[in-house]
Design an enzyme around this catalytic site. Sequence first.
Site, short mmCIF file in Angstrom:
data_model
loop_
_atom_site.label_atom_id
_atom_site.label_comp_id
_atom_site.label_asym_id
_atom_site.label_seq_id
_atom_site.Cartn_x
_atom_site.Cartn_y
_atom_site.Cartn_z
N GLU A 1 -41.91 41.50 -34.33
CA GLU A 1 -41.82 42.96 -34.24
C GLU A 1 -43.08 43.65 -34.74
O GLU A 1 -43.43 44.74 -34.28
CB GLU A 1 -40.58 43.48 -34.98
N CYS B 1 -32.21 45.17 -36.11
CA CYS B 1 -30.77 45.34 -36.15
C CYS B 1 -30.34 46.43 -35.18
O CYS B 1 -30.98 47.45 -35.05
CB CYS B 1 -30.33 45.71 -37.56
N SER C 1 -35.21 44.04 -43.68
CA SER C 1 -35.53 42.62 -43.57
C SER C 1 -35.73 42.13 -42.15
O SER C 1 -36.61 41.33 -41.89
CB SER C 1 -34.41 41.80 -44.22
N CYS C 2 -34.90 42.59 -41.20
CA CYS C 2 -34.97 41.98 -39.87
C CYS C 2 -35.73 42.82 -38.88
O CYS C 2 -36.36 42.31 -37.97
CB CYS C 2 -33.58 41.70 -39.33
N GLY C 3 -35.64 44.15 -38.96
CA GLY C 3 -36.44 45.01 -38.11
C GLY C 3 -35.88 45.25 -36.73
O GLY C 3 -36.35 46.14 -36.03
#
Length: 282
Positions: A217, A115, A111-113
């Site tokens: 990202e 972490c 989801s965040c890319g």
Amino acid sequence: MIDSSEQNDEQYLLLEEAGAPVAARQPLAEEVAVAFCYNGISHAVMMASPGALEDFAVGFSLTSGVISHRDQLLDLDISLQEDSVVLDMTLNQRTLNQLKISRRTMAGTSSCGLCGVDALAQALKPVPHSARINFNQLPPAAHFSDLRARFQNAQQHLQSSGAMHAAIYVDEHGETRFCREDIGRHNALDKLIGACVREGFGLQNGFVAITSRCSLELIQKSMCSGVGTLVSLASPSDMAVRWARKYYLNLLHQPVQGPARLYSGRGLGRGPEAYSPAGVSQ
């Protein structure tokens, strides 16, 4: 409480297949790099919306196992910068000692890319090897018009299991060359780029398209691999647009209905002011 109710209006160009492009504006979702620090220790950076940051600080600390009770978090200080936020939290001594013992690089999620990134400087570092001084020529607008059909025809795993993101590469002749799927949108793009590089396809020509929203990202990945034009099926974030313009990356959104929207390219922010798709002379 940080007020994120204001949205950033960005100009874009509607790329009609016939006729001149039409200028318009669209509110874009805000995106910032949020750094989680505990007693001065940088723990993680997440790309996120800049609202409800106090809730984010407590919720992330609980769900990531840093704390198990709210009262273990003694204080929270929020520092705002242009593209980033620092959440500087103070833990009680016992909780801090446990964090130091158990702390390790966090596993990436779909989801965040970002972490596990240990510093804002790492998350927002300049794109390496980017010597581009102008925007590449855009593919013809007609190549974007059937983009959703291209994905439907190319995605094999989505049809059988669902819950899959995809990235495709369409060459300068309008042919879909590769499609790669993954539960993570970043992974799908990585796999597509890898396939193109292994087969010797130059990503500066044609375009790469992704089924997901476009955040920072994905811009960074595209620039590192030499992508000239990136198209998403969902609107980009405000930061994605700023970075695309900064590094001369053509960035478009193809909505469900209507023509593609050009958010970064010639005539928008950097480079010559004339818009010129492939096959159209100025």
